[in-house]
Design a protein around this motif. Structure first.
Motif, PDB file in Angstrom:
ATOM      1  N   ASP A  90       0.762  -1.110  -0.113  1.00  0.00           N
ATOM      2  CA  ASP A  90      -0.024   0.009   0.027  1.00  0.00           C
ATOM      3  C   ASP A  90       0.776   1.359  -0.134  1.00  0.00           C
ATOM      4  O   ASP A  90       0.224   2.259   0.078  1.00  0.00           O
ATOM      5  CB  ASP A  90      -0.872  -0.041   1.304  1.00  0.00           C
ATOM      6  N   ARG A  91       2.294   1.247  -0.113  1.00  0.00           N
ATOM      7  CA  ARG A  91       3.130   2.329  -0.009  1.00  0.00           C
ATOM      8  C   ARG A  91       3.002   3.114   1.182  1.00  0.00           C
ATOM      9  O   ARG A  91       3.250   4.016   1.313  1.00  0.00           O
ATOM     10  CB  ARG A  91       2.981   3.206  -1.286  1.00  0.00           C
ATOM     11  N   ASN A  92       2.579   2.445   2.163  1.00  0.00           N
ATOM     12  CA  ASN A  92       2.420   3.085   3.511  1.00  0.00           C
ATOM     13  C   ASN A  92       2.932   2.224   4.798  1.00  0.00           C
ATOM     14  O   ASN A  92       3.417   2.717   5.542  1.00  0.00           O
ATOM     15  CB  ASN A  92       1.181   3.472   3.753  1.00  0.00           C
ATOM     16  N   PHE A  93       2.399   1.002   4.833  1.00  0.00           N
ATOM     17  CA  PHE A  93       2.731   0.135   6.050  1.00  0.00           C
ATOM     18  C   PHE A  93       3.261  -1.288   5.635  1.00  0.00           C
ATOM     19  O   PHE A  93       4.299  -1.547   5.811  1.00  0.00           O
ATOM     20  CB  PHE A  93       1.408   0.061   6.734  1.00  0.00           C
ATOM     21  N   ALA A  94       2.331  -1.965   4.765  1.00  0.00           N
ATOM     22  CA  ALA A  94       2.696  -3.368   4.379  1.00  0.00           C
ATOM     23  C   ALA A  94       2.001  -3.663   3.349  1.00  0.00           C
ATOM     24  O   ALA A  94       1.044  -3.223   2.759  1.00  0.00           O
ATOM     25  CB  ALA A  94       2.454  -4.145   5.642  1.00  0.00           C
ATOM     26  N   ASP A  95       1.971  -5.124   2.860  1.00  0.00           N
ATOM     27  CA  ASP A  95       1.377  -5.785   1.909  1.00  0.00           C
ATOM     28  C   ASP A  95       0.442  -6.755   2.470  1.00  0.00           C
ATOM     29  O   ASP A  95       0.802  -7.687   3.334  1.00  0.00           O
ATOM     30  CB  ASP A  95       2.083  -6.523   0.767  1.00  0.00           C
ATOM     31  N   ASP A  96      -0.854  -6.621   2.044  1.00  0.00           N
ATOM     32  CA  ASP A  96      -2.163  -7.520   2.824  1.00  0.00           C
ATOM     33  C   ASP A  96      -2.352  -8.802   1.949  1.00  0.00           C
ATOM     34  O   ASP A  96      -2.699  -8.490   0.919  1.00  0.00           O
ATOM     35  CB  ASP A  96      -3.246  -6.594   3.092  1.00  0.00           C
ATOM     36  N   MET A  97      -1.923  -9.836   2.507  1.00  0.00           N
ATOM     37  CA  MET A  97      -2.145 -11.085   1.559  1.00  0.00           C
ATOM     38  C   MET A  97      -3.734 -11.366   1.397  1.00  0.00           C
ATOM     39  O   MET A  97      -3.754 -12.381   0.687  1.00  0.00           O
ATOM     40  CB  MET A  97      -1.273 -12.235   2.271  1.00  0.00           C
ATOM     41  N   ALA A  98      -4.481 -11.014   2.200  1.00  0.00           N
ATOM     42  CA  ALA A  98      -5.902 -11.293   1.968  1.00  0.00           C
ATOM     43  C   ALA A  98      -6.360 -10.400   0.879  1.00  0.00           C
ATOM     44  O   ALA A  98      -7.608 -10.976   0.412  1.00  0.00           O
ATOM     45  CB  ALA A  98      -6.671 -10.725   3.251  1.00  0.00           C
ATOM     46  N   VAL A  99      -5.644  -9.462   0.268  1.00  0.00           N
ATOM     47  CA  VAL A  99      -5.984  -8.839  -0.859  1.00  0.00           C
ATOM     48  C   VAL A  99      -5.134  -9.057  -1.857  1.00  0.00           C
ATOM     49  O   VAL A  99      -3.888  -8.789  -2.071  1.00  0.00           O
ATOM     50  CB  VAL A  99      -6.314  -7.372  -0.742  1.00  0.00           C
ATOM     51  N   MET A 100      -5.245  -9.721  -3.104  1.00  0.00           N
ATOM     52  CA  MET A 100      -4.838  -9.690  -4.186  1.00  0.00           C
ATOM     53  C   MET A 100      -5.203  -8.961  -5.701  1.00  0.00           C
ATOM     54  O   MET A 100      -6.349  -8.794  -5.545  1.00  0.00           O
ATOM     55  CB  MET A 100      -4.328 -11.264  -4.673  1.00  0.00           C
ATOM     56  N   GLY A 101      -4.169  -8.504  -6.148  1.00  0.00           N
ATOM     57  CA  GLY A 101      -4.428  -7.655  -7.328  1.00  0.00           C
ATOM     58  C   GLY A 101      -3.460  -7.305  -8.228  1.00  0.00           C
ATOM     59  O   GLY A 101      -2.046  -7.475  -7.864  1.00  0.00           O
ATOM     60  N   GLY A 102      -3.588  -6.864  -9.530  1.00  0.00           N
ATOM     61  CA  GLY A 102      -2.783  -6.630 -10.372  1.00  0.00           C
ATOM     62  C   GLY A 102      -3.188  -6.437 -11.883  1.00  0.00           C
ATOM     63  O   GLY A 102      -4.212  -6.591 -12.051  1.00  0.00           O
ATOM     64  N   LEU A 103      -2.306  -6.128 -12.609  1.00  0.00           N
ATOM     65  CA  LEU A 103      -2.521  -5.899 -14.001  1.00  0.00           C
ATOM     66  C   LEU A 103      -2.745  -7.280 -14.677  1.00  0.00           C
ATOM     67  O   LEU A 103      -2.184  -8.131 -14.610  1.00  0.00           O
ATOM     68  CB  LEU A 103      -1.258  -5.072 -14.764  1.00  0.00           C
ATOM     69  N   ALA A 104      -3.550  -7.250 -15.601  1.00  0.00           N
ATOM     70  CA  ALA A 104      -4.001  -8.499 -16.320  1.00  0.00           C
ATOM     71  C   ALA A 104      -4.549  -8.384 -17.750  1.00  0.00           C
ATOM     72  O   ALA A 104      -5.051  -6.906 -18.012  1.00  0.00           O
ATOM     73  CB  ALA A 104      -4.903  -9.576 -15.655  1.00  0.00           C
ATOM     74  N   ARG A 105      -4.670  -9.293 -18.601  1.00  0.00           N
ATOM     75  CA  ARG A 105      -5.795  -9.062 -19.582  1.00  0.00           C
ATOM     76  C   ARG A 105      -6.897 -10.229 -19.337  1.00  0.00           C
ATOM     77  O   ARG A 105      -6.899 -11.281 -19.135  1.00  0.00           O
ATOM     78  CB  ARG A 105      -4.927  -9.614 -20.900  1.00  0.00           C
ATOM     79  N   PHE A 106      -8.220  -9.578 -19.921  1.00  0.00           N
ATOM     80  CA  PHE A 106      -9.300 -10.275 -19.712  1.00  0.00           C
ATOM     81  C   PHE A 106      -9.972 -10.277 -21.236  1.00  0.00           C
ATOM     82  O   PHE A 106     -10.173  -9.170 -21.591  1.00  0.00           O
ATOM     83  CB  PHE A 106     -10.138  -9.782 -18.688  1.00  0.00           C
TER      84      PHE A 106
END
Length: 320
Positions: free
Chosen positions: A89-105
């Motif tokens: 989150d560029r602030n505290f940490a990476d939360d593994m309960a939320v995944m996301g990113g760039l992709a093609r659909f």
């Protein structure tokens, strides 16, 4: 081995007997139990249809929580190409309960974001059972804002019991993070579509699902609080969760009548956990159908449509 829910115990007995017969036949070439096993299979299929024909709201909650139900990672792996995860989150940490990113659909560049529960003990603990902390929602905000800057449609996959209610999460601004995530959903000038594939719990789900179009799998649930939590507050007894589930109007069918969601995605016979590939394919078709007409709208029109959708929500009345 299939994990059976409480109300599926009669089905477990029949399918277990059929499997026992097949095991005996495999161990003895002289035994011919094909007809008996086939008869049990037919009986099991009929019982499965009967069990799932008119599920109560509480039973739908049980199905929505089934541990073998496909989760966010399963949908991303099957429906999206060139998925590139983005962390932190560029602030505290990476939360593994939320995944996301760039992709093609369907060859369309998109941003995909979802809750991930995990599929075994180790991954469930790592993923915090899909319950996001503030850094998870701030990661989602970062990714949605990035999608807005680059004109990428956003697809969200919702499956969470709710936001994590721990002390650390509250200290780091859980409610503020959820509110800002919801507000970001409302203002990004790109198409936003969401699908509830299991549990849609409280603000933890709304923070991802304040979308132009929202779909729910047939046996998923979406509510302001869990039935157990509601029962504990109203009746001081969590065992009254069945009555609470009825009162909450949390099923896809009720929410469609109320105008909260836009589409119900049919599940395979016996629920998504019995045929994950078919369920995932159905979700893919629903996402495509919801996204296509939105691609023709410009940013201001998308934002205006989204705001109007939620400002007018509640005008519909439950008629059933």
């Amino acid at each position: 081995m299939t994990q059976y829910l409480d109300f599926e115990k009669p089905l477990a007995e029949i399918e277990g007997k059929a499997e026992e017969l097949r095991a005996l036949a495999r161990n003895s070439a002289e035994m011919d139990v094909g007809d008996e096993a086939a008869a049990l299979d037919t009986k099991a299929a009929t019982l499965l249809d009967d069990l799932y024909k008119n599920l109560t709201p509480w039973r739908k909650c049980q199905v929505a929580r089934h541990p073998e139900r496909p989760h966010c990672r399963d949908y991303i792996d099957a429906l999206f190409q060139e998925f590139t995860p983005l962390a932190g989150d560029r602030n505290f940490a990476d939360d593994m309960a939320v995944m996301g990113g760039l992709a093609r659909f369907n060859d369309q560049p998109v941003m995909v974001i979802g809750h991930e529960k995990g599929n075994d003990t180790k991954s469930r603990i790592e993923r915090n059972f899909g319950m996001a902390r503030p850094e998870g929602y701030r990661k989602a905000i970062r990714l949605m804002e990035m999608a807005g800057r680059f004109g990428l449609p956003v697809i969200t996959i919702v499956d969470t019991p709710g936001a994590y209610p721990g002390k650390g999460a509250e200290e780091r601004g859980q409610s503020e993070a959820i509110a800002r995530s919801t507000e970001t959903c409302l203002r990004i000038p790109v198409p936003l579509v969401s699908v509830v594939v299991g549990e849609g719990g409280s603000g933890g789900a709304v923070a991802f699902a304040t979308a132009n179009k929202v779909a729910m799998l047939e046996h998923s649930v979406y509510s302001v609080i869990s039935p157990e939590g509601c029962a504990s507050i109203l009746w001081k007894d969590a065992e009254k969760m069945r009555e609470a589930a009825e009162a909450l109007r949390l099923t896809a069918q009720d929410l469609m009548k109320l105008g909260v969601i836009d589409r119900i995605v049919a599940e395979p016979r016996g629920g998504a956990h019995r045929d994950a590939p078919a369920a995932i394919a159905s979700v893919g078709k629903a996402l495509e159908a919801m996204l296509e007409p939105l691609m023709a709208l410009d940013g201001p029109a998308l934002v205006a449509e989204r705001r109007k959708k939620y400002l007018t929500m509640g005008n519909q009345r439950l008629t059933a």
